[in-house]
Design a protein around this motif. Structure first.
Motif, PDB file in Angstrom:
ATOM      1  N   ILE A 154       5.084  -2.808 -10.400  1.00 52.41           N
ATOM      2  CA  ILE A 154       6.185  -3.653  -8.993  1.00 52.41           C
ATOM      3  C   ILE A 154       5.650  -1.697  -7.830  1.00 52.41           C
ATOM      4  O   ILE A 154       6.347  -1.400  -7.523  1.00 52.41           O
ATOM      5  N   ALA A 155       5.177  -0.879  -8.700  1.00 52.90           N
ATOM      6  CA  ALA A 155       5.083   0.351  -7.963  1.00 52.90           C
ATOM      7  C   ALA A 155       3.734   0.193  -8.619  1.00 52.90           C
ATOM      8  O   ALA A 155       2.542   0.605  -9.684  1.00 52.90           O
ATOM      9  N   TYR A 156       1.937   1.503  -7.192  1.00 47.09           N
ATOM     10  CA  TYR A 156       1.564   1.844  -7.535  1.00 47.09           C
ATOM     11  C   TYR A 156       0.694   3.003  -6.837  1.00 47.09           C
ATOM     12  O   TYR A 156       0.709   2.329  -5.943  1.00 47.09           O
ATOM     13  N   THR A 157      -0.219   3.746  -7.507  1.00 46.33           N
ATOM     14  CA  THR A 157       0.106   4.512  -5.887  1.00 46.33           C
ATOM     15  C   THR A 157      -2.136   4.980  -6.918  1.00 46.33           C
ATOM     16  O   THR A 157      -2.166   5.218  -8.525  1.00 46.33           O
ATOM     17  N   ILE A 158      -2.900   5.056  -6.037  1.00 40.54           N
ATOM     18  CA  ILE A 158      -4.643   6.460  -5.966  1.00 40.54           C
ATOM     19  C   ILE A 158      -4.522   7.278  -5.610  1.00 40.54           C
ATOM     20  O   ILE A 158      -3.758   7.142  -4.898  1.00 40.54           O
TER      21      ILE A 158
END
Length: 278
Positions: A154-158
């Motif tokens: 439901i959420a991610y960051t790179i």
């Protein structure tokens, strides 16, 4: 006259005379014609079945074994799917094991999740973790949050570094309801004062794995393992730019949430399962 050619000839002539009369003219018993015809139909059905299995293998980039694919063919047994995949060299690529790492906790919360990975509603139980991406010009990191209700990311960051701001950026993408449980490992970013302060201010319940026990957060561990093995380890060894790595992550996230079938979700993708349940 071979069976296949005879069946084809009968199909061409049966509009002008009866099948009985055609067989008599050609000196073939009618029962023999029907036996040949049934045999041809079986061959055609097998060819169509093999083509369908091949198309499905290709659509999923040969990521899955015969058991998962057989679940999508309720009228075909697992052994048949296995034989077809072996015949055409469509077998699943070998997955490379993930290197495990443990954190050095500072302010540790209790393990309130305690491996109870089933949830009855969205945003009831969430898990989060960070993994490294050593596939581009430099190592990147991926922070992700999973909803245990349907396994959806439901959420991610790179990003290029794994600090507290990195994981908070992932968390702030969501409006997590008060009382939701958020489970992590004992990494320094999760045991930091700033991270725990934001969690508590939003009424979120903190839960952490035991030290050196990645199985306590196995849903996220499994997801990161699948992402690497399915999207990167199946490639030939090539030099990717960081931009390409990020694009491949974006593509895989869409595939994982919207397309990838899960047997535990009745062969639905996470989004399909949530939508159907709603």
């Amino acid at each position: 006259m071979v069976g296949g050619a005879f069946v084809k000839l009968v199909e061409e002539l049966k509009g002008t005379m009866s099948i009985q009369l055609i067989c008599e003219h050609l000196g073939i018993v009618r029962s023999t014609y029907y036996r040949w015809k049934n045999s041809q139909n079986k061959i055609s059905r097998k060819i169509e079945r093999d083509q369908t299995i091949g198309q499905l293998c290709s659509a999923h980039k040969f990521r899955y074994g015969y058991r998962k694919l057989a679940a999508l063919f309720p009228d075909v047994c697992e052994k048949t799917v296995q034989r077809v995949m072996q015949k055409y060299n469509w077998s699943c690529r070998v997955k490379v094991k993930k290197r495990k790492r443990t954190g050095q906790p500072a302010h540790v919360a209790e393990n309130q999740l305690n491996r109870a990975f089933r949830a009855t509603a969205p945003f009831q139980k969430l898990t989060t973790d960070i993994t490294y991406l050593p596939f581009g010009q430099s190592i990147l990191y991926l922070s992700s949050i999973m909803d245990l209700y349907n396994g959806e990311i439901i959420a991610y960051t790179i990003g290029p570094s794994q600090d507290t701001a990195f994981v908070l950026d992932t968390l702030r993408q969501l409006e997590v309801p008060e009382g939701a449980l958020l489970h992590s490992n004992q990494g320094s970013v999760y045991t930091s004062y700033e991270y725990q302060k934001v969690i508590k201010e939003n009424g979120i319940i903190i839960s952490m794995s035991r030290k050196g026990t990645p199985a306590d957060n196995s849903p996220n561990e499994t997801f990161h393992f699948s992402l690497k093995s399915e999207e990167f380890y199946t490639l030939e060894r090539v030099h990717l730019t960081n931009a390409i790595v990020q694009q491949k992550i974006e593509d895989y996230m869409y595939y994982y949430n919207y397309i990838r079938p899960f047997q535990k979700l009745n062969c639905h993708s996470p989004i399909e399962y949530r939508t159907t349940a709603a």
